[in-house]
Motif scaffolding. Structure first.
Motif, mmCIF file in Angstrom:
data_model
loop_
_atom_site.group_PDB
_atom_site.id
_atom_site.type_symbol
_atom_site.label_atom_id
_atom_site.label_comp_id
_atom_site.label_asym_id
_atom_site.label_seq_id
_atom_site.Cartn_x
_atom_site.Cartn_y
_atom_site.Cartn_z
ATOM 1 N N ALA A 1 0.823 -1.214 0.000
ATOM 2 C CA ALA A 1 0.000 0.000 0.000
ATOM 3 C C ALA A 1 0.858 1.265 0.000
ATOM 4 C CB ALA A 1 -0.916 0.020 1.226
ATOM 5 N N PRO B 1 3.335 4.185 -0.909
ATOM 6 C CA PRO B 1 3.888 4.789 -2.123
ATOM 7 C C PRO B 1 5.426 4.798 -2.153
ATOM 8 C CG PRO B 1 2.229 6.216 -1.145
ATOM 9 C CD PRO B 1 2.472 5.108 -0.175
ATOM 10 N N THR B 2 6.055 5.049 -1.032
ATOM 11 C CA THR B 2 7.525 5.098 -1.089
ATOM 12 C C THR B 2 8.096 3.693 -1.261
ATOM 13 O OG1 THR B 2 7.563 5.184 1.316
ATOM 14 C CG2 THR B 2 7.902 7.246 0.137
ATOM 15 N N PRO C 1 6.119 1.050 5.574
ATOM 16 C CA PRO C 1 5.509 1.342 6.879
ATOM 17 C C PRO C 1 6.073 0.441 7.986
ATOM 18 C CG PRO C 1 3.833 1.007 5.181
ATOM 19 C CD PRO C 1 5.138 0.700 4.547
ATOM 20 N N ARG D 1 9.466 1.612 8.912
ATOM 21 C CA ARG D 1 9.475 2.869 9.663
ATOM 22 C C ARG D 1 9.022 2.652 11.099
ATOM 23 N NH1 ARG D 1 7.249 5.059 4.597
ATOM 24 N NH2 ARG D 1 9.050 6.047 3.602
ATOM 25 N N LEU E 1 5.057 9.992 3.495
ATOM 26 C CA LEU E 1 4.137 11.043 3.066
ATOM 27 C C LEU E 1 3.067 11.343 4.109
ATOM 28 C CD1 LEU E 1 3.978 9.096 -0.122
ATOM 29 C CD2 LEU E 1 4.080 11.554 -0.418
ATOM 30 N N GLY E 2 2.930 10.439 5.071
ATOM 31 C CA GLY E 2 1.831 10.603 6.020
ATOM 32 C C GLY E 2 0.482 10.337 5.371
ATOM 33 N N CYS E 3 0.477 9.585 4.283
ATOM 34 C CA CYS E 3 -0.761 9.397 3.517
ATOM 35 C C CYS E 3 -1.702 8.398 4.188
ATOM 36 C CB CYS E 3 -0.428 8.907 2.114
ATOM 37 S SG CYS E 3 0.254 7.225 2.081
ATOM 38 N N GLN E 4 -1.169 7.591 5.101
ATOM 39 C CA GLN E 4 -1.962 6.620 5.867
ATOM 40 C C GLN E 4 -2.600 5.523 5.019
ATOM 41 O OE1 GLN E 4 -3.965 7.807 9.343
ATOM 42 N NE2 GLN E 4 -3.259 9.913 9.260
ATOM 43 N N CYS F 1 -1.208 2.908 4.614
ATOM 44 C CA CYS F 1 -0.856 1.730 5.412
ATOM 45 C C CYS F 1 -1.906 1.464 6.486
ATOM 46 C CB CYS F 1 0.528 1.903 6.034
ATOM 47 S SG CYS F 1 0.791 3.472 6.867
ATOM 48 N N TYR G 1 -0.981 4.074 12.653
ATOM 49 C CA TYR G 1 0.298 4.587 12.177
ATOM 50 C C TYR G 1 0.310 6.109 12.128
ATOM 51 C CZ TYR G 1 4.227 5.594 9.159
ATOM 52 O OH TYR G 1 5.392 6.116 8.661
HETATM 53 S S1 SF4 Z 1 1.807 6.949 5.686
HETATM 54 FE FE1 SF4 Z 1 2.198 4.766 5.514
HETATM 55 S S2 SF4 Z 1 1.746 4.248 3.384
HETATM 56 FE FE2 SF4 Z 1 1.929 6.492 3.474
HETATM 57 S S3 SF4 Z 1 4.097 6.877 2.961
HETATM 58 FE FE3 SF4 Z 1 3.986 6.766 5.204
HETATM 59 S S4 SF4 Z 1 4.453 4.624 5.651
HETATM 60 FE FE4 SF4 Z 1 3.945 4.709 3.470
#
Ligand code: SF4
Ligand SMILES: Cc1cc2nc3c(=O)[nH]c(=O)nc-3n(C[C@H](O)[C@H](O)[C@H](O)COP(=O)(O)OP(=O)(O)OC[C@H]3O[C@@H](n4cnc5c(N)ncnc54)[C@H](O)[C@@H]3O)c2cc1C
Ligand code: SF4
Lengths: 487, 425
Positions: free
Chosen positions: B33, B35-36, B47, B50, B75-78, B80, B90
């Motif tokens: 899921a 992006p990075t 995720p 991290r 990105l903090g896009c969640q 994950c 997360y």
């Molecule tokens: S929030 Fe989760 S899915 Fe989005 S970049 Fe960060 S670790 Fe990856």
């Protein structure tokens, strides 16, 4: 409003591992092996800084030693280079896919080299031969995704198929819900290429001695698989899904025995007990029967709708006779949702207790009701929540002991796991259906395999890996200490 | 994951973090899921990776500066969070971690100046507007500038509109059905004033009276997610003082990032004296699309006029709407309520567009790769129109869609609805 189609540089790839520029490893390597590998392969393919290496010391169940270096090869040649360098340095090598393994397989027990295959993602489909050729790092689901436009699929479907790699599937001989009717990973491998401990490349087919078969399920202890030729099949034209729930786990097992005795060959036959259902409900909110003692999920499939329906009816009758209640999935979407529920069981258990010891026993179907009841009783008599789910059609059960390592004794957990393993062995079963032995079940090998056979396994290992360089300390009980479930 | 995070030393935010780390069973379901991870393919930029890095820094076993490059690339896009079956929060982990670690970071003077500028300009619409206009004049210079300076300019629209402040009170038209408070947002006012204008028109037309309480300010998300915790606390408390949840049926935002920020208040104030107040507040917060979809469900939404011709609208799920707030259906239902509109699903729809708050400014290269990939995926549906519910996504997507040579308009979901009401779609 008109649309002009964009022409963009093809800088990305649509797999989970594009060749996009990766920030180089910061700083200079702090050990000789990392330095040598960086010299040979360049800093893009070698991870040498501490935070990078530390993240390659775990899988989905355990933590181990931080490797000296991690190589992310892009070709078989890179693997050869890495293996030779590790051999020259006299350190062990652990092959790694997505690290979704549940038996400690990729957990390094000593300092050494980790070769992570996640960037070897070349995948070619040969529709006319109904074959795929996949590099080790291809994510399992991608094979079917690529084959589907040609009217083909790749049947092996471990619950982790969105994450796991073909290399890891081969390493564990992974199975999944469909393995009852369609078999496990090993049944779909036509040929494979591997690199041995000396850095030689071999291509194996399944003729003469089935050496390929020996490598499949060897958990990276006999060689590093770099590519495989996989058999593809046309998907069945019709699929029907059914869910049945029972007041008690033993009833579910009885229903399975009855259905199979009646001649049904479902493509998937899975079960989960009440705790699993609860955990999944908390995650997906599908309206599953929380109060049930056990739930069965069944697919029947084939090209002839009448047969498919007739088989579903057989299963339905067996479930009713065993005292269950039956619900048919009305639509494909409903069926998909139920299967998503099943695939989420294992990680959703994290909601109950942070840590678990996962078993992977297989028992003859005829004894299923006794086995699940005995395990239920062991669980009830212990201080730990014990939950059960699995590919019950194959007799492959995953009893899980849930615990909190901060407050509960790991020794007691281990003891209970051993008792459960003994239930399986007592009923003519084995220790691992699909997740492998790894380190978690290594110590039980002595109960499951007689000393002579164990010696044979040891001599196979010696023949292919005389210096014990490939994933040492896994499968065969021996000198190295197994790691604790957590650091 | 078992851990030895010194919760007592860290305080209430330590509890939030330790709880998240505990919940992770390192199964790796979240990897596909992320992006990075999709771009880089390595464990530290996933995720799961991290979470392990944060755990080890918190435990004191790993130097913050070593882990930081990988945490900064999040990105903090969640995405994950949506993917995780174990329910690992997360988002709360990374936000708390950034707040905890920022004071200990060693950053270059340039970095610090940039962060200071962003943090000051974003929450101050007037300042931002001036900066944006200044940037607009600097745009022709962009090719000559280093990437770090070029990226913010690349994002600016060709034309920066003049700011129009919104009225403090907008009466309901027709039968009065409800009363809501509205958060006007910061950068959005400067970059896309029509988002708010359209929102007010649509609410009013549906019999909702809208109050824009005085004293409200930035939601604090930008500060929070870049680790400026004290600044964030100040902003959060200003909003708690400005909005009295008892007075309104709902507190609305039309920017996914801000809405998610508002819903995060209880976690931000966890263990502090105003936690309960934050809970009462967050319970009333809705994205504007959620609120309108509730009207639709109860049959109270005025039917929009049909589009002038059949239109394919590609709907882009903003991460902070889909992943952070779990709002996916509502905007689609609203768009589909317009006769003649078909909603197209974007391939790889769950993958972030790369905008993610200040990410564009801090990680221009990765953001650019994701933006281009998103534009390509969206355009593959051959849309007549692109809709989303977040100003950050809006600017990012617009800039990448234009860069690829396509003229397809990019709009806020509510703007599309507003056009339909006016018979101009
Ligand atoms: S929030 Fe989760 S899915 Fe989005 S970049 Fe960060 S670790 Fe990856
Ligand atoms: C939630 C969850 C559900 C699961 N469900 C199932 C299931 O239904 N069925 C099932 O069978 N398993 C299941 N698993 C276990 C796991 O996903 C499988 O064993 C999978 O095949 C592992 O793939 P991987 O890429 O993650 O391999 P890894 O975990 O990275 O490696 C597994 C083993 O293979 C070896 N290996 C990896 N790559 C290579 C290579 N290229 N050459 C040689 N050896 C290699 C490793 O050394 C290790 O011993 C599940 C796991 C999780 C977390
Ligand atoms: S999916 Fe959830 S539990 Fe699994 S590794 Fe990711 S964060 Fe941890």
């Amino acid at each position: 409003m008109s649309l002009k189609l964009p022409r963009l540089p093809e800088k990305w790839a649509l797999t989970t591992t594009s060749r996009a520029r990766k920030p180089a490893s910061p700083g200079t390597p702090d050990n000789a092996l990392a330095a040598e590998l960086t010299r040979l392969l360049g800093d893009r393919k070698v991870l040498s800084s501490l935070p990078e290496r530390r993240n390659y010391r775990y899988d989905a169940i355990a933590f181990g030693e931080t490797p000296l270096a991690v190589v992310l090869p892009e070709s078989t040649a890179d693997v050869v280079t890495a293996v030779r360098a590790a051999r020259a340095a006299g350190v062990p090598i652990v092959g790694r896919g997505a690290a979704s393994g549940l038996s400690g397989g990729v957990v390094p027990l000593q300092e050494g080299l980790v070769i992570s295959f996640t960037r070897m993602t070349r995948l070619d489909i040969f529709p006319e031969r109904r074959e795929a050729r996949a590099q080790a790092g291809v994510v399992t689901l991608k094979v079917t995704e690529a084959a589907r436009p040609h009217g083909l699929v790749y049947p092996p479907d471990p619950a982790s198929f969105r994450t796991s790699t073909i290399g890891g599937n081969l390493g564990e001989n992974a199975g999944g819900p469909t393995c009852f009717k369609y078999g496990v990973t090993g049944d779909y491998v036509q040929a494979l290429e591997f690199v041995d401990e000396a850095g030689e490349v071999h291509e194996l087919t399944r003729g003469a001695y089935d050496l390929a078969g020996l490598l499949i399920g060897s958990e990276g202890t006999l060689g590093l698989i770099t590519e495989a030729t996989l058999r593809l099949t046309p998907p069945p034209r019709h699929v029907r899904t059914l869910m049945a729930h029972f007041a008690e786990v033993g009833q579910a097992a009885e229903a399975v025995s009855r259905a199979i005795a009646a001649g049904a060959v479902p493509s998937k036959l899975e079960f989960m007990d009440t705790a699993c259902v609860g955990a999944v409900e908390d995650y997906l909110h599908l309206g599953l029967p929380r109060e049930a003692g056990a739930v069965l999920l069944v697919d029947t499939d084939g090209d002839d709708l009448e047969t498919v329906e007739a088989e579903r009816a057989l299963v339905e009758t067996a479930c009713l006779e065993a005292g269950g209640e039956v619900r048919r999935a009305a639509t494909d979407a409903e069926g998909d949702a139920l299967w998503r529920a099943r695939r989420s069981v294992s990680p959703a258990l994290g909601r109950i207790r942070p840590q678990r010891m996962n078993e992977d026993i297989v028992v003859p179907r005829s004894v299923l009701p006794e086995v699940v009841r005995e395990i239920r009783a062991l669980g009830d008599a212990s201080p730990f929540p014990v939950v059960q789910f699995g590919h019950i059609g194959d007799g492959n059960l995953h009893p899980n002991i849930l615990f909190d390592p901060r407050t509960e004794s790991e020794e007691a957990v281990h003891h209970l796991a051993h008792q459960i393993a003994l239930v399986a062995i007592r009923h003519g079963g084995v220790l691992s259906g699909e997740h492998g032995i790894g380190t978690m079940k290594r110590d039980f090998m002595r109960d499951a395999v007689d000393p002579e056979s164990l010696d044979v396994l040891r001599s196979v290992k010696r023949a292919l890996d005389p210096q014990d360089r490939l994933n040492p300390g896994k499968i065969l009980p021996g000198e190295l200490e197994a790691p604790h479930a957590h650091p | 994951m078992n851990n030895d995070i010194p919760v007592r030393e860290i305080g209430p935010q330590g509890e939030v973090m330790a709880h998240a780390v505990d919940a992770c069973v390192h199964c790796g379901f979240c990897l596909p899921a992320c992006p990075t991870y999709a771009l880089l393919g390595d464990e530290m930029d996933s995720p799961r990776g991290r979470i392990v890095l944060m755990k080890e820094v918190l435990e004191g076993g790993l130097e913050l500066e070593l882990a930081a490059p990988h945490l900064d690339r999040c990105l903090g896009c969640q995405a994950c969070v949506t993917a995780c079956p174990s329910g690992v929060p997360y988002g709360e982990l990374i936000t708390s971690f950034r707040g905890w670690s920022e004071p200990q970071r060693r950053r270059s003077a340039f970095d610090r100046a940039k962060r200071f500028a962003i943090l000051k300009a974003l929450p101050a619409p007037k300042l931002f507007s001036v900066a944006a206009r200044f940037g607009q004049y600097a745009k022709p210079l962009a090719p000559a500038l280093p990437a770090a300076l070029r990226s913010p300019l690349d994002l600016l629209p060709e034309h920066v509109p003049v700011m129009e402040p919104s009225a403090e009170f907008t009466p309901a038209r027709g039968q009065r059905r409800g009363r809501v408070a509205f958060l006007v947002g910061c950068a959005q006012q400067a970059l896309a004033p029509n988002f708010n204008a359209a929102t007010l028109r649509v609410l009013s037309r549906n019999g909702i009276e809208v109050v824009i309480p005085e004293g409200q300010g930035c939601c604090g998300a930008a500060a929070l997610h870049t680790g400026a915790r004290n600044e964030a606390l100040r902003l959060v408390r200003a909003n708690l003082a400005a909005f009295d949840p008892d007075e309104y049926d709902a507190i609305l935002s039309n920017a996914a990032g801000c809405g998610a920020g508002l819903k995060e208040y209880p976690a931000v104030l966890h263990g502090l004296e105003d936690e309960a107040q934050a809970r009462a507040f967050a319970a009333k917060v809705r994205d504007v699309s959620e609120y309108l979809a509730e009207l639709l469900a109860s049959g109270d939404l005025q039917p929009p006029l049909p589009a002038s011709r059949p239109l394919t609208v590609a709907y882009h799920d903003a991460c902070h709407l889909a992943h952070a707030q779990g709002v996916r259906l509502a905007p689609r239902q609203l768009l589909k309520a317009i006769p003649g509109v078909t909603v197209a699903e974007v391939p790889e729809g769950d993958l972030c567009c790369g905008s993610a708050g200040t990410y564009n400014l801090e990680q221009p290269e990765l953001a650019g790769q994701l933006g281009a990939r998103k534009a390509k995926n969206i355009l593959s549906t051959a849309p007549d129109l692109i809709a989303s519910g977040n100003i950050g996504c809006h600017t990012q997507i617009q800039s990448h869609v234009r860069r690829s040579g396509s003229p397809v308009p990019v709009m806020h979901t509510v703007e599309v609805l507003d056009l339909a009401y006016r018979g101009e779609l």
